[in-house]
Scaffold this motif. Structure first.
Motif, PDB file in Angstrom:
ATOM      1  N   GLY A  74       0.814  -1.217   0.000  1.00 34.74           N
ATOM      2  CA  GLY A  74       0.000   0.000   0.000  1.00 34.74           C
ATOM      3  C   GLY A  74       0.842   1.258   0.000  1.00 34.74           C
ATOM      4  N   ILE A  75       1.878   1.275   0.814  1.00 30.07           N
ATOM      5  CA  ILE A  75       2.754   2.453   0.889  1.00 30.07           C
ATOM      6  C   ILE A  75       3.484   2.670  -0.430  1.00 30.07           C
ATOM      7  CG2 ILE A  75       4.883   3.338   1.948  1.00 30.07           C
ATOM      8  CD1 ILE A  75       3.860   2.007   4.591  1.00 30.07           C
ATOM      9  N   LEU A  76       4.025   1.604  -0.991  1.00 34.85           N
ATOM     10  CA  LEU A  76       4.824   1.732  -2.208  1.00 34.85           C
ATOM     11  C   LEU A  76       3.990   1.978  -3.465  1.00 34.85           C
ATOM     12  CD1 LEU A  76       7.448  -1.043  -1.484  1.00 34.85           C
ATOM     13  CD2 LEU A  76       7.777   1.436  -1.342  1.00 34.85           C
ATOM     14  N   SER A  77       2.704   1.680  -3.410  1.00 32.62           N
ATOM     15  CA  SER A  77       1.874   1.835  -4.607  1.00 32.62           C
ATOM     16  C   SER A  77       1.116   3.160  -4.649  1.00 32.62           C
ATOM     17  CB  SER A  77       0.873   0.674  -4.712  1.00 32.62           C
ATOM     18  OG  SER A  77      -0.060   0.735  -3.643  1.00 32.62           O
ATOM     19  N   ARG A  78       1.262   3.983  -3.649  1.00 30.79           N
ATOM     20  CA  ARG A  78       0.545   5.264  -3.595  1.00 30.79           C
ATOM     21  C   ARG A  78       1.522   6.422  -3.646  1.00 30.79           C
ATOM     22  NH1 ARG A  78      -3.315   2.425  -4.440  1.00 30.79           N
ATOM     23  NH2 ARG A  78      -4.917   1.874  -2.959  1.00 30.79           N
ATOM     24  N   ARG A  79       1.096   7.468  -4.329  1.00 29.49           N
ATOM     25  CA  ARG A  79       1.911   8.680  -4.358  1.00 29.49           C
ATOM     26  C   ARG A  79       1.895   9.347  -2.989  1.00 29.49           C
ATOM     27  NH1 ARG A  79       2.108  14.041  -5.898  1.00 29.49           N
ATOM     28  NH2 ARG A  79      -0.067  14.424  -6.341  1.00 29.49           N
ATOM     29  N   ARG A  80       0.757   9.327  -2.338  1.00 32.25           N
ATOM     30  CA  ARG A  80       0.600   9.874  -0.983  1.00 32.25           C
ATOM     31  C   ARG A  80       0.045   8.763  -0.088  1.00 32.25           C
ATOM     32  NH1 ARG A  80       2.184  14.793  -0.912  1.00 32.25           N
ATOM     33  NH2 ARG A  80       1.832  16.208  -2.611  1.00 32.25           N
ATOM     34  N   PRO A  81       0.915   7.998   0.531  1.00 29.17           N
ATOM     35  CA  PRO A  81       0.480   6.807   1.270  1.00 29.17           C
ATOM     36  C   PRO A  81       0.083   7.062   2.725  1.00 29.17           C
ATOM     37  CG  PRO A  81       2.850   6.889   1.238  1.00 29.17           C
ATOM     38  CD  PRO A  81       2.368   8.065   0.419  1.00 29.17           C
ATOM     39  N   GLN A  82      -0.426   8.256   3.023  1.00 27.98           N
ATOM     40  CA  GLN A  82      -0.715   8.620   4.401  1.00 27.98           C
ATOM     41  C   GLN A  82      -1.607   7.597   5.110  1.00 27.98           C
ATOM     42  OE1 GLN A  82      -2.802  12.303   4.970  1.00 27.98           O
ATOM     43  NE2 GLN A  82      -2.468  12.297   7.160  1.00 27.98           N
ATOM     44  N   GLN A 134       3.436  13.219   5.944  1.00 32.26           N
ATOM     45  CA  GLN A 134       2.633  13.010   4.738  1.00 32.26           C
ATOM     46  C   GLN A 134       1.385  13.872   4.805  1.00 32.26           C
ATOM     47  OE1 GLN A 134       2.738  11.185   1.793  1.00 32.26           O
ATOM     48  NE2 GLN A 134       4.878  10.740   2.206  1.00 32.26           N
ATOM     49  N   GLY A 135       0.764  13.925   5.990  1.00 33.98           N
ATOM     50  CA  GLY A 135      -0.435  14.744   6.161  1.00 33.98           C
ATOM     51  C   GLY A 135      -0.166  16.214   5.965  1.00 33.98           C
ATOM     52  N   SER A 136       0.947  16.716   6.522  1.00 33.41           N
ATOM     53  CA  SER A 136       1.247  18.133   6.361  1.00 33.41           C
ATOM     54  C   SER A 136       1.687  18.439   4.941  1.00 33.41           C
ATOM     55  CB  SER A 136       2.315  18.581   7.377  1.00 33.41           C
ATOM     56  OG  SER A 136       3.531  17.916   7.144  1.00 33.41           O
ATOM     57  N   ASP A 137       2.388  17.500   4.286  1.00 36.73           N
ATOM     58  CA  ASP A 137       2.751  17.689   2.873  1.00 36.73           C
ATOM     59  C   ASP A 137       1.496  17.725   2.018  1.00 36.73           C
ATOM     60  OD1 ASP A 137       5.372  17.668   3.606  1.00 36.73           O
ATOM     61  OD2 ASP A 137       5.831  15.710   2.732  1.00 36.73           O
ATOM     62  N   GLY A 138       0.524  16.872   2.322  1.00 37.28           N
ATOM     63  CA  GLY A 138      -0.720  16.819   1.565  1.00 37.28           C
ATOM     64  C   GLY A 138      -1.516  18.099   1.688  1.00 37.28           C
ATOM     65  N   ARG A 139      -1.530  18.700   2.885  1.00 42.86           N
ATOM     66  CA  ARG A 139      -2.274  19.954   3.076  1.00 42.86           C
ATOM     67  C   ARG A 139      -1.625  21.068   2.289  1.00 42.86           C
ATOM     68  NH1 ARG A 139      -2.994  17.782   8.152  1.00 42.86           N
ATOM     69  NH2 ARG A 139      -1.175  18.781   9.042  1.00 42.86           N
ATOM     70  N   ARG A 140      -0.287  21.083   2.245  1.00 45.22           N
ATOM     71  CA  ARG A 140       0.388  22.125   1.475  1.00 45.22           C
ATOM     72  C   ARG A 140       0.164  21.958  -0.019  1.00 45.22           C
ATOM     73  NH1 ARG A 140       5.823  21.071   3.418  1.00 45.22           N
ATOM     74  NH2 ARG A 140       5.305  20.705   5.558  1.00 45.22           N
ATOM     75  N   ALA A 141       0.178  20.701  -0.465  1.00 41.21           N
ATOM     76  CA  ALA A 141       0.041  20.438  -1.905  1.00 41.21           C
ATOM     77  C   ALA A 141      -1.408  20.504  -2.342  1.00 41.21           C
ATOM     78  CB  ALA A 141       0.614  19.065  -2.243  1.00 41.21           C
ATOM     79  N   GLY A 142      -2.341  20.180  -1.438  1.00 34.64           N
ATOM     80  CA  GLY A 142      -3.747  20.069  -1.808  1.00 34.64           C
ATOM     81  C   GLY A 142      -4.414  21.355  -1.814  1.00 34.64           C
TER      82      GLY A 142
END
Length: 142
Positions: A74-82, A134-142
């Motif tokens: 799951g981690i390796l197959s997702r761009r954002r594996p949060q 990952q969560g904080s990176d996602g908020r910045r990118a999203g």
């Protein structure tokens, strides 16, 4: 050498150390490696961590190994594996509970169980840090 001011800026910006992008794949591969060992040698892995390695121990180790494999893929197959990283955090908590339960057995090896618990705590810290990043990176990118 990095100047003191440059170091301070990096620390304030949160860009020091391993980034979530590099930590997550490492944890994914770790999950796959650990999961393979648990699935292919459940009795040996059970004994290594300090349990008796009996039928229930082997079945539990097999189930934990399958969980590790699923998390790794799951981690390796997702761009954002949060979500998969949070699943690892939950799995680490389950592992600590199982180790605590195993320590009550007459056949338990307390020293080995303590070492396994310490290892799980260390990995739990990495999983938590990676999931948070990952969560904080996602908020910045999203």
């Amino acid at each position: 050498m990095m100047s003191l001011e440059k170091t301070r800026r990096r620390l304030r910006s949160g860009s020091h150390g391993m980034q979530a992008q590099s930590l997550a794949p490492m944890l994914g591969w770790f999950s796959i490696g650990l999961g393979l060992a648990q699935v292919l040698a459940p009795r040996g892995m059970s004994r290594m961590i300090g349990t008796a390695g009996n039928g229930l121990d082997r079945k539990t180790m097999l189930a934990v190994g399958l969980r590790e494999l699923a998390a790794g893929v799951g981690i390796l197959s997702r761009r954002r594996p949060q979500d998969w990283l949070w699943a690892r955090v939950g799995g680490d908590v389950m592992d600590l509970a199982m180790l605590a339960n195993a320590s009550r057995s007459r056949r338990a090896r307390p020293g080995r169980l303590a070492m396994a618990g310490a290892a799980v705590l260390g990995v739990l810290a990495l999983d938590y840090i990676s999931a948070r990043r990952q969560g904080s990176d996602g908020r910045r990118a999203g």
